[in-house]
Write an enzyme that holds these catalytic residues in place. Structure first.
Site, PDB file in Angstrom:
ATOM      1  CG  HIS A 106      32.347  36.858  46.489  1.00  9.74           C
ATOM      2  ND1 HIS A 106      32.172  38.240  45.983  1.00  9.74           N
ATOM      3  CD2 HIS A 106      31.964  36.057  45.168  1.00  9.74           C
ATOM      4  CE1 HIS A 106      31.566  38.498  44.649  1.00  9.74           C
ATOM      5  NE2 HIS A 106      31.661  37.029  44.315  1.00  9.74           N
ATOM      6  CG  ASP A 108      32.475  33.576  41.729  1.00 10.92           C
ATOM      7  OD1 ASP A 108      32.103  34.417  42.293  1.00 10.92           O
ATOM      8  OD2 ASP A 108      33.122  33.581  40.565  1.00 10.92           O
ATOM      9  CG  HIS A 262      35.278  38.365  42.229  1.00 16.46           C
ATOM     10  ND1 HIS A 262      35.454  37.137  42.100  1.00 16.46           N
ATOM     11  CD2 HIS A 262      34.093  38.397  41.669  1.00 16.46           C
ATOM     12  CE1 HIS A 262      34.444  36.317  42.013  1.00 16.46           C
ATOM     13  NE2 HIS A 262      33.545  37.276  41.855  1.00 16.46           N
ATOM     14  NE  ARG A 277      29.830  33.280  38.181  1.00 16.52           N
ATOM     15  CZ  ARG A 277      29.151  33.258  39.357  1.00 16.52           C
ATOM     16  NH1 ARG A 277      29.784  34.516  40.097  1.00 16.52           N
ATOM     17  NH2 ARG A 277      28.604  32.490  40.033  1.00 16.52           N
TER      18      ARG A 277
END
Length: 300
Positions: A106, A108, A262, A277
């Site tokens: 995906h 983000d 990623h 994150r």
């Protein structure tokens, strides 16, 4: 071949490429919110070139400093549906004991129009073995498409949503995880129409906008959409386009979310893994003919 640059503070940054088409480790820098402009420019230049950059040995960075450091590169933003980590302003925590296993390809938050331009991820707790993350270069993937397929992709638009088939993509997840996805991650449903090919606002490259949030390709039947999506997505995730990072506690990765996908590998069983994150506000994607993405939101 690694490259070396000097910052205004006379420290030496070494940029060591990892894979042929994506990824570099940056050495010789002690990350903080007080980095000078020359060092920041050198990091950003490496980021745009290599798409994802890695820093070892940054265990001095805590939650507050991670947020402050991230703000040097853009405007931090909280996740649109998932609550932030308690005591923070923007941190999104991925805890393996609380459903934090993002093991599918995906980019983000593509279910909104201004999806993040970059993400800064810090390893807090890592298993001794396993738990690596893999990134793919969507600019190289586009360039490697056969010319006829590039021409087709240039014309396509796709609908992205956070109300995707989570159970189908994660067949071994517990009922608790499935319930959490529905009640938290998809508490407000977003659908966004993105061009399959966008123009990168800083490099001018054409990149593919795909990944697991894609619901369907506009104008096609479900069957045709699924087949075409699979063809394009498979080009993104070819091994030649990827880099794999083995985490150590205190590592930090920054990736260009406009030019990558990623995948966090879920191969560490019941071992504990915690990542934190910060994402940075992105721009509304622009297609090759100048059209912009649009988001629709449905309250649950």
């Amino acid at each position: 071949m690694s490259t070396v640059s000097k910052s205004a503070a006379n420290s030496v940054l070494e940029v060591q490429p990892i894979a042929g088409h994506i990824g570099a480790e940056i050495k010789g820098v002690h990350l903080s919110s007080n980095l000078n402009a020359e060092t920041l420019n050198a990091i950003n230049k490496a980021l745009l070139k290599h798409k994802v950059v890695f820093f070892r040995g940054q265990g001095h960075i805590d939650d507050a400093e991670q947020e402050a450091f991230a703000a040097l590169f853009g405007e931090p933003e909280a996740h649109p549906t998932v609550p932030i980590k308690e005591g923070s302003n923007y941190l999104f925590e991925l805890d393996s004991e609380r459903g934090g296993r993002a093991n599918s390809w995906h980019t983000d938050v593509t279910f909104i129009d201004t999806y993040p331009k970059a993400s800064i991820l810090r390893a807090v707790v890592v298993p001794e073995a396993g738990g690596d993350t893999v990134w793919a270069n969507t600019a190289v993937a586009y360039q490697s498409l056969p010319s006829e397929l590039r021409q087709l992709a240039d014309q396509l638009w796709a609908v992205h949503t956070n109300d995707y088939d989570y159970g189908g993509r994660h067949p071994n997840r517990s009922q608790e995880d499935l319930d959490r996805h529905r009640k938290v991650f998809a508490s407000t449903v977003y659908e966004t129409e993105h061009p399959v090919v966008r123009i990168h606002p800083e490099t001018g490259e054409r990149t593919l906008v795909l990944g697991h949030f894609v619901k369907k390709i506009k104008g096609l039947s479900s069957s045709d959409s699924n087949h075409l999506f699979s063809i394009l997505q498979d080009h993104v995730t070819r091994l030649e386009n990827t880099v794999r990072w083995h985490w150590k506690a205190g590592d930090i990765a920054i990736w260009d979310n406009r030019a990558t996908q990623h995948y966090a590998i879920n191969d560490y069983g019941e071992k504990h893994r915690v990542m934190r994150r910060v994402t940075l506000l992105g721009e509304v994607p622009v297609s090759i003919d100048g059209q912009t993405s649009i988001t629709y939101k449905k309250e649950e």
